[in-house]
Design a protein around this motif. Sequence first.
Motif, PDB file in Angstrom:
ATOM      1  N   UNK A 215       2.149   7.428  13.816  1.00  0.00           N
ATOM      2  CA  UNK A 215       3.158   8.336  13.299  1.00  0.00           C
ATOM      3  C   UNK A 215       4.498   7.895  13.880  1.00  0.00           C
ATOM      4  N   UNK A 216       5.330   7.325  13.056  1.00  0.00           N
ATOM      5  CA  UNK A 216       6.597   6.797  13.559  1.00  0.00           C
ATOM      6  C   UNK A 216       7.770   7.685  13.170  1.00  0.00           C
TER       7      UNK A 216
ATOM      8  N   UNK B 192      -1.779  -5.764   3.634  1.00  0.00           N
ATOM      9  CA  UNK B 192      -1.432  -7.125   4.075  1.00  0.00           C
ATOM     10  C   UNK B 192      -0.735  -7.932   2.981  1.00  0.00           C
ATOM     11  N   UNK B 193      -0.312  -7.244   1.912  1.00  0.00           N
ATOM     12  CA  UNK B 193       0.573  -7.871   0.936  1.00  0.00           C
ATOM     13  C   UNK B 193       1.912  -7.138   1.049  1.00  0.00           C
ATOM     14  N   UNK B 194       2.971  -7.877   1.326  1.00  0.00           N
ATOM     15  CA  UNK B 194       4.272  -7.244   1.524  1.00  0.00           C
ATOM     16  C   UNK B 194       5.173  -7.481   0.326  1.00  0.00           C
ATOM     17  N   UNK B 195       5.868  -6.417  -0.063  1.00  0.00           N
ATOM     18  CA  UNK B 195       6.909  -6.606  -1.066  1.00  0.00           C
ATOM     19  C   UNK B 195       8.201  -7.055  -0.369  1.00  0.00           C
TER      20      UNK B 195
ATOM     21  N   UNK C 203       0.835  -1.203   0.000  1.00  0.00           N
ATOM     22  CA  UNK C 203       0.000   0.000   0.000  1.00  0.00           C
ATOM     23  C   UNK C 203       0.875   1.261   0.000  1.00  0.00           C
ATOM     24  N   UNK C 204       2.156   1.097   0.345  1.00  0.00           N
ATOM     25  CA  UNK C 204       3.118   2.197   0.289  1.00  0.00           C
ATOM     26  C   UNK C 204       3.839   2.133  -1.061  1.00  0.00           C
ATOM     27  N   UNK C 205       4.512   3.245  -1.430  1.00  0.00           N
ATOM     28  CA  UNK C 205       5.325   3.147  -2.653  1.00  0.00           C
ATOM     29  C   UNK C 205       6.366   2.044  -2.488  1.00  0.00           C
ATOM     30  N   UNK C 206       6.488   1.176  -3.460  1.00  0.00           N
ATOM     31  CA  UNK C 206       7.460   0.090  -3.374  1.00  0.00           C
ATOM     32  C   UNK C 206       8.000  -0.181  -4.767  1.00  0.00           C
ATOM     33  N   UNK C 207       8.960  -1.071  -4.846  1.00  0.00           N
ATOM     34  CA  UNK C 207       9.684  -1.238  -6.107  1.00  0.00           C
ATOM     35  C   UNK C 207       8.754  -1.611  -7.262  1.00  0.00           C
ATOM     36  N   UNK C 208       7.817  -2.545  -7.008  1.00  0.00           N
ATOM     37  CA  UNK C 208       6.922  -2.951  -8.096  1.00  0.00           C
ATOM     38  C   UNK C 208       6.047  -1.779  -8.542  1.00  0.00           C
ATOM     39  N   UNK C 209       5.523  -1.014  -7.588  1.00  0.00           N
ATOM     40  CA  UNK C 209       4.616   0.082  -7.975  1.00  0.00           C
ATOM     41  C   UNK C 209       5.365   1.205  -8.691  1.00  0.00           C
ATOM     42  N   UNK C 210       6.640   1.426  -8.301  1.00  0.00           N
ATOM     43  CA  UNK C 210       7.354   2.578  -8.853  1.00  0.00           C
ATOM     44  C   UNK C 210       8.199   2.225 -10.074  1.00  0.00           C
ATOM     45  N   UNK C 211       8.685   0.984 -10.149  1.00  0.00           N
ATOM     46  CA  UNK C 211       9.656   0.648 -11.199  1.00  0.00           C
ATOM     47  C   UNK C 211       9.186  -0.476 -12.130  1.00  0.00           C
TER      48      UNK C 211
ATOM     49  N   UNK D 136       3.159  -4.856  11.445  1.00  0.00           N
ATOM     50  CA  UNK D 136       3.454  -4.601  10.032  1.00  0.00           C
ATOM     51  C   UNK D 136       2.271  -3.920   9.354  1.00  0.00           C
ATOM     52  N   UNK D 137       1.089  -4.440   9.664  1.00  0.00           N
ATOM     53  CA  UNK D 137      -0.095  -3.906   8.980  1.00  0.00           C
ATOM     54  C   UNK D 137      -0.568  -2.647   9.679  1.00  0.00           C
ATOM     55  N   UNK D 138      -0.534  -1.563   8.953  1.00  0.00           N
ATOM     56  CA  UNK D 138      -1.055  -0.296   9.462  1.00  0.00           C
ATOM     57  C   UNK D 138      -2.289   0.032   8.630  1.00  0.00           C
ATOM     58  N   UNK D 139      -3.454  -0.415   9.098  1.00  0.00           N
ATOM     59  CA  UNK D 139      -4.672  -0.058   8.374  1.00  0.00           C
ATOM     60  C   UNK D 139      -4.825   1.450   8.460  1.00  0.00           C
ATOM     61  N   UNK D 140      -5.339   2.073   7.441  1.00  0.00           N
ATOM     62  CA  UNK D 140      -5.339   3.538   7.377  1.00  0.00           C
ATOM     63  C   UNK D 140      -5.831   4.212   8.661  1.00  0.00           C
TER      64      UNK D 140
END
Lengths: 240, 218
Positions: free
Chosen positions: B216-217, B98-101, B75-83, B207-211
């Motif tokens: 805030x980390x 709940x799907x992790x790259x 759900x965050x920018x990651x390699x598959x989404x950006x590249x 790991x899972x941060x539902x919206x």
Amino acid sequence: MIDSDVFDFVERCRKHTATGPLLGDLLETVRNLGFEHLILSGVPLGGQKLAPMVELNGWPAGWFERYVAAEHAAVDGVCIYSAKTLKPFFWADVPAKWSDTEGSRRVAGEATEFGILSGFAVPMLSVHHWQSVLSFASSQKSCSLSPRQQVQLVTMAVYAGMSIQALSNNDDGDEGPLTDREKEVLLWAAAGKTSSETSQILGLTERTVKWHSTRAREAFGVATTTQAVVEAVRRRLIHP
Amino acid sequence: MIKVHVVNALNKHLYENEFDEFLRRRHDFFVHQKRWRPPSPDGRELDQFDTDTATYLLGIEDGRVVTSARLIPTSEPHMVSEVFSHMCEKSGVPRRPDWAEWTRTFVVPDKRSTGLRGTLTQLCCAVMEYALDEGLAAVGGVQETYFMPHHGALKWRAEPMGMAREQNGEWYIVAYIHVNEAALASVRKILGIDYSLLVRRGTQLPFIQWPETRLDVA
């Protein structure tokens, strides 16, 4: 061939519970790309026997027997190059160093009698052998694949390779052919130590060291400890 | 057998040395061996995905970081989404908390090719264990096709998002592995273990941060 045919094959792959139906399915599917035959096998190195390493045998009747009996694997450029590259390749692109030898030309010539004139090979990781290769054969003088067809073929090859690994039972890998002690003795042999030196290093009697060497030779069915060391390295059991 | 430490934004300070070693080994592997990345003057390899959203699994054996994995929620920018989004023509780019790259896995040279019970399989076991613990449904991303049979050998199911593709002379595919008890059981059986490989120290960050529950980390 359209992309959904490839994804349908991928989907069917995980439903096959035996190698026979998987082979039949793959053969039928890649026929659409111009390939009539295929073989998926561990890549034999340095005189290793090919036959026990074969995982899917879709070669023409007679050709496999001839190839094995004549020990063609040792001179066939396609087979040799399959051990040297990680990347999919056309047989025609095997460097001349391996393809343009008398032996390799002879194998290629004999293959034409069985309707095998060109091909495409996909090397893959194997957990049992140095690596595996899935080789597709065509009766066309030179097989041509569009970039998209190449992508389709590699995708299917990868999923077939995955399925084969999943089907092979790991029971033989549970213990492995060598005990830890046998591996240790072979490692010291690889480092140039005599049985007597190894016995001092490991705090064992020389007789015990020799017994472990003997067991290791028996495990591989070879005559000398040097051969056992080579076999253990080849099977990735020891890492000198 | 390795121990695999879970390192993220909230406990990273406990792993300064290990994390630095991890970045140096990444540089060795991804710059010098794979040549995927340009050299960095400080000898550490970092990319735009090394943010607080990443969780690192550091495989430690005899005091060395011998293997690693980086997990980022898709759900965050990651390699598959950006590249590599063009490689997801079948199913589209997954964007789910709940799907992790899974990226940045290396094995130090002296721990490679130790068969199916080696360091790589141990790391895979730890990733599956972590994913189950955290309630993930799938882990994966862009992978070298060459290594895909390893998933088969672990009896893991890897769903392709698209076709394999050649890029800079290497073949890749985007695929996600199903996370379930059977997948953990099969890899543990291969390794002959029935215990956890994970070590969790300090404050743990789910790991899972539902919206709606996002912390805030920063």
